[in-house]
Design a protein around this motif. Structure first.
Motif, PDB file in Angstrom:
ATOM      1  N   ASP A 139      -8.239  -4.461 -60.091  1.00  0.00           N
ATOM      2  CA  ASP A 139      -8.102  -5.638 -60.948  1.00  0.00           C
ATOM      3  C   ASP A 139      -8.054  -6.919 -60.116  1.00  0.00           C
ATOM      4  OD1 ASP A 139      -7.462  -6.733 -63.725  1.00  0.00           O
ATOM      5  OD2 ASP A 139      -5.741  -7.463 -62.552  1.00  0.00           O
ATOM      6  N   HIS A 140      -7.249  -6.926 -59.076  1.00  0.00           N
ATOM      7  CA  HIS A 140      -7.058  -8.108 -58.240  1.00  0.00           C
ATOM      8  C   HIS A 140      -8.364  -8.555 -57.579  1.00  0.00           C
ATOM      9  CE1 HIS A 140      -4.905 -10.922 -55.674  1.00  0.00           C
ATOM     10  NE2 HIS A 140      -5.554 -10.424 -54.637  1.00  0.00           N
ATOM     11  N   ASN A 141      -9.203  -7.607 -57.242  1.00  0.00           N
ATOM     12  CA  ASN A 141     -10.465  -7.914 -56.572  1.00  0.00           C
ATOM     13  C   ASN A 141     -11.654  -8.022 -57.518  1.00  0.00           C
ATOM     14  OD1 ASN A 141      -9.692  -8.075 -53.702  1.00  0.00           O
ATOM     15  ND2 ASN A 141      -8.971  -6.001 -54.084  1.00  0.00           N
ATOM     16  N   GLY A 142     -11.387  -7.994 -58.822  1.00  0.00           N
ATOM     17  CA  GLY A 142     -12.455  -8.178 -59.802  1.00  0.00           C
ATOM     18  C   GLY A 142     -13.472  -7.053 -59.836  1.00  0.00           C
ATOM     19  N   LEU A 143     -13.007  -5.830 -59.583  1.00  0.00           N
ATOM     20  CA  LEU A 143     -13.920  -4.685 -59.514  1.00  0.00           C
ATOM     21  C   LEU A 143     -13.843  -3.778 -60.742  1.00  0.00           C
ATOM     22  CD1 LEU A 143     -13.274  -3.785 -55.770  1.00  0.00           C
ATOM     23  CD2 LEU A 143     -15.189  -5.083 -56.731  1.00  0.00           C
ATOM     24  N   GLY A 144     -13.342  -4.299 -61.844  1.00  0.00           N
ATOM     25  CA  GLY A 144     -13.190  -3.497 -63.056  1.00  0.00           C
ATOM     26  C   GLY A 144     -14.482  -2.864 -63.546  1.00  0.00           C
ATOM     27  N   ASP A 145     -15.624  -3.484 -63.231  1.00  0.00           N
ATOM     28  CA  ASP A 145     -16.906  -2.919 -63.662  1.00  0.00           C
ATOM     29  C   ASP A 145     -17.197  -1.566 -63.019  1.00  0.00           C
ATOM     30  OD1 ASP A 145     -17.413  -4.988 -65.393  1.00  0.00           O
ATOM     31  OD2 ASP A 145     -18.742  -6.066 -64.024  1.00  0.00           O
ATOM     32  N   LEU A 146     -16.524  -1.256 -61.910  1.00  0.00           N
ATOM     33  CA  LEU A 146     -16.683   0.076 -61.305  1.00  0.00           C
ATOM     34  C   LEU A 146     -16.303   1.187 -62.274  1.00  0.00           C
ATOM     35  CD1 LEU A 146     -15.024  -0.351 -57.792  1.00  0.00           C
ATOM     36  CD2 LEU A 146     -17.436   0.012 -58.257  1.00  0.00           C
ATOM     37  N   LEU A 147     -15.410   0.872 -63.197  1.00  0.00           N
ATOM     38  CA  LEU A 147     -14.897   1.887 -64.118  1.00  0.00           C
ATOM     39  C   LEU A 147     -15.768   2.050 -65.363  1.00  0.00           C
ATOM     40  CD1 LEU A 147     -11.113   0.984 -63.893  1.00  0.00           C
ATOM     41  CD2 LEU A 147     -12.370   2.726 -62.598  1.00  0.00           C
ATOM     42  N   ARG A 148     -16.673   1.130 -65.596  1.00  0.00           N
ATOM     43  CA  ARG A 148     -17.485   1.166 -66.820  1.00  0.00           C
ATOM     44  C   ARG A 148     -18.254   2.479 -67.003  1.00  0.00           C
ATOM     45  NH1 ARG A 148     -20.093  -4.080 -67.491  1.00  0.00           N
ATOM     46  NH2 ARG A 148     -18.066  -4.586 -68.356  1.00  0.00           N
ATOM     47  N   PRO A 149     -18.972   3.000 -65.991  1.00  0.00           N
ATOM     48  CA  PRO A 149     -19.683   4.278 -66.183  1.00  0.00           C
ATOM     49  C   PRO A 149     -18.724   5.440 -66.452  1.00  0.00           C
ATOM     50  CG  PRO A 149     -20.458   3.193 -64.189  1.00  0.00           C
ATOM     51  CD  PRO A 149     -19.273   2.420 -64.680  1.00  0.00           C
ATOM     52  N   LEU A 188     -18.647   7.905 -69.743  1.00  0.00           N
ATOM     53  CA  LEU A 188     -18.642   9.361 -69.608  1.00  0.00           C
ATOM     54  C   LEU A 188     -17.454   9.964 -70.349  1.00  0.00           C
ATOM     55  CD1 LEU A 188     -19.769  11.947 -68.339  1.00  0.00           C
ATOM     56  CD2 LEU A 188     -18.387  11.458 -66.326  1.00  0.00           C
ATOM     57  N   GLY A 189     -16.292   9.368 -70.187  1.00  0.00           N
ATOM     58  CA  GLY A 189     -15.097   9.861 -70.867  1.00  0.00           C
ATOM     59  C   GLY A 189     -15.223   9.769 -72.376  1.00  0.00           C
ATOM     60  N   ASP A 190     -15.821   8.672 -72.869  1.00  0.00           N
ATOM     61  CA  ASP A 190     -16.039   8.518 -74.310  1.00  0.00           C
ATOM     62  C   ASP A 190     -16.951   9.616 -74.842  1.00  0.00           C
ATOM     63  OD1 ASP A 190     -14.442   6.269 -74.297  1.00  0.00           O
ATOM     64  OD2 ASP A 190     -16.123   4.851 -74.344  1.00  0.00           O
ATOM     65  N   LEU A 202     -10.470   7.550 -59.703  1.00  0.00           N
ATOM     66  CA  LEU A 202     -11.078   6.594 -60.626  1.00  0.00           C
ATOM     67  C   LEU A 202     -11.157   7.176 -62.034  1.00  0.00           C
ATOM     68  CD1 LEU A 202     -13.948   5.165 -58.397  1.00  0.00           C
ATOM     69  CD2 LEU A 202     -11.731   4.112 -58.916  1.00  0.00           C
ATOM     70  N   GLN A 203     -11.484   8.462 -62.134  1.00  0.00           N
ATOM     71  CA  GLN A 203     -11.542   9.116 -63.439  1.00  0.00           C
ATOM     72  C   GLN A 203     -10.155   9.125 -64.087  1.00  0.00           C
ATOM     73  OE1 GLN A 203     -14.471  10.270 -64.891  1.00  0.00           O
ATOM     74  NE2 GLN A 203     -13.210  10.448 -66.699  1.00  0.00           N
ATOM     75  N   LYS A 204      -9.124   9.349 -63.287  1.00  0.00           N
ATOM     76  CA  LYS A 204      -7.755   9.350 -63.825  1.00  0.00           C
ATOM     77  C   LYS A 204      -7.383   7.984 -64.387  1.00  0.00           C
ATOM     78  CE  LYS A 204      -6.011  13.011 -60.862  1.00  0.00           C
ATOM     79  NZ  LYS A 204      -5.156  13.331 -59.696  1.00  0.00           N
ATOM     80  N   LEU A 205      -7.874   6.911 -63.796  1.00  0.00           N
ATOM     81  CA  LEU A 205      -7.555   5.571 -64.302  1.00  0.00           C
ATOM     82  C   LEU A 205      -8.044   5.363 -65.734  1.00  0.00           C
ATOM     83  CD1 LEU A 205      -8.348   3.338 -61.188  1.00  0.00           C
ATOM     84  CD2 LEU A 205      -6.091   4.059 -62.021  1.00  0.00           C
ATOM     85  N   GLN A 236     -17.455  12.598 -73.503  1.00  0.00           N
ATOM     86  CA  GLN A 236     -16.755  13.886 -73.432  1.00  0.00           C
ATOM     87  C   GLN A 236     -15.759  14.030 -74.582  1.00  0.00           C
ATOM     88  OE1 GLN A 236     -15.148  13.717 -69.482  1.00  0.00           O
ATOM     89  NE2 GLN A 236     -16.937  14.708 -68.578  1.00  0.00           N
ATOM     90  N   ARG A 237     -15.051  12.947 -74.916  1.00  0.00           N
ATOM     91  CA  ARG A 237     -14.103  13.015 -76.030  1.00  0.00           C
ATOM     92  C   ARG A 237     -14.838  13.231 -77.359  1.00  0.00           C
ATOM     93  NH1 ARG A 237     -11.534   9.525 -72.688  1.00  0.00           N
ATOM     94  NH2 ARG A 237     -12.447   7.652 -73.556  1.00  0.00           N
ATOM     95  N   ALA A 238     -15.998  12.601 -77.516  1.00  0.00           N
ATOM     96  CA  ALA A 238     -16.769  12.739 -78.758  1.00  0.00           C
ATOM     97  C   ALA A 238     -17.325  14.154 -78.912  1.00  0.00           C
ATOM     98  CB  ALA A 238     -17.900  11.719 -78.773  1.00  0.00           C
ATOM     99  N   GLU A 239     -17.598  14.830 -77.817  1.00  0.00           N
ATOM    100  CA  GLU A 239     -18.191  16.178 -77.866  1.00  0.00           C
ATOM    101  C   GLU A 239     -17.149  17.283 -78.033  1.00  0.00           C
ATOM    102  OE1 GLU A 239     -20.396  16.380 -74.246  1.00  0.00           O
ATOM    103  OE2 GLU A 239     -21.929  14.963 -74.938  1.00  0.00           O
ATOM    104  N   ARG A 240     -15.876  16.973 -77.871  1.00  0.00           N
ATOM    105  CA  ARG A 240     -14.832  18.003 -77.993  1.00  0.00           C
ATOM    106  C   ARG A 240     -14.760  18.505 -79.418  1.00  0.00           C
ATOM    107  NH1 ARG A 240     -10.129  14.840 -74.902  1.00  0.00           N
ATOM    108  NH2 ARG A 240     -10.915  15.133 -72.806  1.00  0.00           N
TER     109      ARG A 240
END
Length: 80
Positions: free
Chosen positions: A56-66, A70-72, A6-9, A74-78
């Motif tokens: 995407d097909h199952n409407g689960l995109g909100d799983l990726l929101r957290p 987190l990725g945002d 999921l993190q890789k996505l 981490q990128r801001a702190e680099r």
């Protein structure tokens, strides 16, 4: 499905094709559907594209929101 996948996505850009450079999590549904019809590549990218298609097909995109948040952070702190 596992947390590292999921993190890789939300951190891996599409390496080829018309959406090259777009994060896998941001690929349009019709592009993911095309891969589902034509066949996913036999590689890690193909496995991740198949996972993103299912999400995407199952409407689960909100799983990726957290993970995106987190990725945002981490990128801001680099250091630059």
């Amino acid at each position: 499905m596992n947390a590292p996948d999921l993190q890789k996505l939300v951190t891996t850009p599409m390496p080829f094709g018309k959406h090259k450079g777009v994060l896998l999590a941001d690929l349009p549904g019709n592009y993911l559907n095309w891969f589902a019809r034509e066949g996913f590549p036999k590689s890690e990218i193909g496995r991740l594209l198949a996972l993103m298609h299912e999400i995407d097909h199952n409407g689960l995109g909100d799983l990726l929101r957290p993970l995106r948040a987190l990725g945002d952070r981490q990128r801001a702190e680099r250091p630059r």
